[in-house]
Design a protein around this motif. Structure first.
Motif, mmCIF file in Angstrom:
data_model
loop_
_atom_site.group_PDB
_atom_site.id
_atom_site.type_symbol
_atom_site.label_atom_id
_atom_site.label_comp_id
_atom_site.label_asym_id
_atom_site.label_seq_id
_atom_site.Cartn_x
_atom_site.Cartn_y
_atom_site.Cartn_z
ATOM 1 N N GLU A 306 0.822 -1.387 0.174
ATOM 2 C CA GLU A 306 -0.348 -0.212 -0.165
ATOM 3 C C GLU A 306 0.993 1.180 0.002
ATOM 4 O O GLU A 306 0.427 2.248 -1.000
ATOM 5 C CB GLU A 306 -0.545 0.138 1.221
ATOM 6 C CG GLU A 306 -2.296 -0.922 0.975
ATOM 7 C CD GLU A 306 -3.103 -1.265 2.244
ATOM 8 O OE1 GLU A 306 -4.138 -2.026 2.345
ATOM 9 O OE2 GLU A 306 -2.728 -0.437 3.437
ATOM 10 N N VAL A 307 1.352 1.309 0.847
ATOM 11 C CA VAL A 307 3.136 2.576 1.049
ATOM 12 C C VAL A 307 3.571 2.199 -0.269
ATOM 13 O O VAL A 307 3.592 3.342 -0.323
ATOM 14 C CB VAL A 307 3.463 2.427 2.217
ATOM 15 C CG1 VAL A 307 4.437 3.606 2.062
ATOM 16 C CG2 VAL A 307 2.871 1.780 3.164
ATOM 17 N N THR A 308 4.037 1.627 -0.487
ATOM 18 C CA THR A 308 4.748 1.458 -2.012
ATOM 19 C C THR A 308 3.986 1.934 -3.823
ATOM 20 O O THR A 308 4.977 2.796 -4.216
ATOM 21 C CB THR A 308 5.138 -0.252 -2.383
ATOM 22 O OG1 THR A 308 5.674 -0.492 -0.998
ATOM 23 C CG2 THR A 308 6.038 -0.173 -3.360
ATOM 24 N N LEU A 309 3.128 1.612 -3.478
ATOM 25 C CA LEU A 309 2.299 2.057 -4.583
ATOM 26 C C LEU A 309 1.570 3.008 -4.117
ATOM 27 O O LEU A 309 1.734 3.877 -5.687
ATOM 28 C CB LEU A 309 0.451 1.567 -4.813
ATOM 29 C CG LEU A 309 1.426 0.067 -5.750
ATOM 30 C CD1 LEU A 309 0.457 -1.916 -5.243
ATOM 31 C CD2 LEU A 309 2.230 -0.230 -6.704
ATOM 32 N N LEU A 310 1.451 4.171 -3.402
ATOM 33 C CA LEU A 310 0.917 5.419 -3.093
ATOM 34 C C LEU A 310 2.287 6.515 -3.389
ATOM 35 O O LEU A 310 1.755 7.017 -3.812
ATOM 36 C CB LEU A 310 0.005 5.473 -1.668
ATOM 37 C CG LEU A 310 -0.820 5.117 -1.422
ATOM 38 C CD1 LEU A 310 -1.338 4.800 0.127
ATOM 39 C CD2 LEU A 310 -1.672 5.469 -2.308
ATOM 40 N N GLN A 311 3.175 5.606 -3.126
ATOM 41 C CA GLN A 311 4.385 6.244 -3.402
ATOM 42 C C GLN A 311 4.469 6.904 -4.556
ATOM 43 O O GLN A 311 5.251 7.912 -5.571
ATOM 44 C CB GLN A 311 5.451 5.872 -2.083
ATOM 45 C CG GLN A 311 5.644 5.739 -1.244
ATOM 46 C CD GLN A 311 6.543 5.315 -0.604
ATOM 47 O OE1 GLN A 311 6.813 4.437 -0.820
ATOM 48 N NE2 GLN A 311 7.399 6.091 0.421
ATOM 49 N N ILE A 312 4.665 5.473 -5.179
ATOM 50 C CA ILE A 312 4.944 4.691 -7.061
ATOM 51 C C ILE A 312 3.994 6.523 -7.609
ATOM 52 O O ILE A 312 3.594 6.879 -8.693
ATOM 53 C CB ILE A 312 5.062 4.169 -7.623
ATOM 54 C CG1 ILE A 312 6.202 3.258 -6.671
ATOM 55 C CG2 ILE A 312 4.883 3.881 -8.940
ATOM 56 C CD1 ILE A 312 6.081 1.307 -6.640
ATOM 57 N N ALA A 313 2.733 5.781 -6.967
ATOM 58 C CA ALA A 313 1.364 7.197 -8.151
ATOM 59 C C ALA A 313 1.678 8.925 -7.447
ATOM 60 O O ALA A 313 1.137 9.295 -7.541
ATOM 61 C CB ALA A 313 0.156 7.189 -7.088
ATOM 62 N N GLY A 314 2.774 8.775 -6.563
ATOM 63 C CA GLY A 314 2.855 10.188 -6.026
ATOM 64 C C GLY A 314 2.160 10.936 -4.774
ATOM 65 O O GLY A 314 1.754 12.228 -5.076
ATOM 66 N N LYS A 315 1.778 10.186 -3.848
ATOM 67 C CA LYS A 315 0.301 10.574 -3.775
ATOM 68 C C LYS A 315 0.809 10.710 -1.795
ATOM 69 O O LYS A 315 0.057 11.086 -1.156
ATOM 70 C CB LYS A 315 -0.767 8.989 -3.544
ATOM 71 C CG LYS A 315 -1.833 9.327 -5.158
ATOM 72 C CD LYS A 315 -2.028 10.624 -4.995
ATOM 73 C CE LYS A 315 -2.559 10.302 -6.588
ATOM 74 N NZ LYS A 315 -2.920 11.244 -7.546
ATOM 75 N N ILE A 316 1.527 9.604 -1.719
ATOM 76 C CA ILE A 316 2.276 10.367 -0.341
ATOM 77 C C ILE A 316 4.626 10.693 -0.326
ATOM 78 O O ILE A 316 4.536 10.436 -1.115
ATOM 79 C CB ILE A 316 2.239 9.203 0.557
ATOM 80 C CG1 ILE A 316 2.990 7.267 -0.015
ATOM 81 C CG2 ILE A 316 0.702 9.042 0.789
ATOM 82 C CD1 ILE A 316 2.833 6.848 1.102
#
Length: 316
Positions: A306-316
């Motif tokens: 969850e954290v990794t994909l949010l980072q890749i998406a630029g959301k966190i």
């Protein structure tokens, strides 16, 4: 003395692709009849170390008629040792663990009980041949107590030749290295990779999977099996940058549901290579690198994704 009438015509070594230096060193030892008590086959996995060890054993045992028994590893003068898992007091190889459905929480290792078996094996006279051969796969997996126990056996193998297969000389105790003749193994070039994969019937491996193997045909074949085990729909999803937080969370949930931890770790390696080749995006590679580290440390995989994909998406 090696009794093979001509180890250079129709040689077992002909089955090995590449590794000309390693084979030249072994053939020279055979030709001069100067076989070392112990050898260290050092190089990355999947480049022909085990196949070369099997070919060398066939020549050393001087028993061409027993080639099938050697390939099946049931020749009475050959002992082939693999790392094992311990389950309810029983040692299981990786294949046996898979067949038993064993949930593996640690890496397999060569245990002191196996080293004692080696000592007993080399202390007796060969049953059919003039010498016996011991081959230790992934010898770097020995615990220190097992490695120390092996030292004396390497000093006095009597009628045996012992082959240790490792990724590099630095992965085992220096005292073990000093008792072995080193045989170096190198990564395969592209043509050699294609030759091995074609010979093994693997002509449909995608280029990105072959690239991930980095010159190891064995790793390419293993990676392809993992690649095929990932549902196509999920693979298509993870190859894309998530468009929003909701899709990132949904993908993380699906990865955690459908893939075991071992396959998740492989997927991270695959995605690092894929995104780097597609976009040359350093940040994505770094996010995935951190994800691998956390999952390997037993952090809850779904949370990591969850954290990794949010980072890749630029959301966190």
């Amino acid at each position: 003395m090696v009794t093979d009438p001509n180890p250079f015509l129709s040689s077992p070594f002909d089955l090995v692709v590449g590794q000309s230096q390693a084979i030249a060193l072994l053939k020279a030892a055979i030709r001069r009849d100067r076989i070392a008590p112990a050898y260290l086959f050092a190089g990355t996995s999947g480049v022909g170390r085990s196949k070369t060890a099997s070919a060398f054993a066939e020549v050393l045992l001087g028993d061409r008629k027993s080639a099938n028994r050697l390939s099946d590893r049931n020749h009475p003068d050959l002992l082939w040792v693999e790392p094992t898992y311990l389950d309810k007091g029983k040692m299981l190889t990786a294949k046996e663990a898979d067949a038993a459905g064993l949930k593996r929480r640690a890496l397999p290792q060569i245990r002191i009980e196996q080293v004692r078996e080696i000592s007993e094996f080399v202390s007796r006279s060969p049953l059919e041949c003039k010498r016996s051969v011991v081959i230790l796969e992934e010898a770097q997996s020995m615990a220190e107590s097992a490695a120390n126990s092996l030292l004396k056996t390497l000093e006095e193998p009597l009628y045996a030749t012992i082959i240790l297969i490792v990724p590099d000389a630095g992965s085992i105790l220096p005292t073990l290295v000093s008792r072995c003749q080193r045989i170096p193994f190198t990564r395969l070039n592209q043509a050699q990779m294609q030759e091995v994969l074609t010979r093994e019937g693997h002509t449909d491996i995608p280029p990105e999977v072959i690239a991930l193997a980095q010159g190891s045909a064995g790793n390419a074949i293993d990676s392809f099996e993992r690649f095929k085990s990932i549902p196509a729909e999920l693979l298509n999803l993870v190859r894309q940058i998530p468009q929003d937080a909701k899709s990132a969370m949904a993908i993380a949930k699906q990865i955690n549901k459908e893939l075991d931890v071992d396959l998740q770790l492989w997927l991270i390696d695959y995605l690092q290579n894929y995104f780097w080749e597609q976009q040359r995006t350093k940040s994505v590679v770094q996010y995935l690198d951190k994800a691998r580290e956390l999952i390997a440390r037993y952090v809850q995989p779904r949370l990591v994704w969850e954290v990794t994909l949010l980072q890749i998406a630029g959301k966190i």
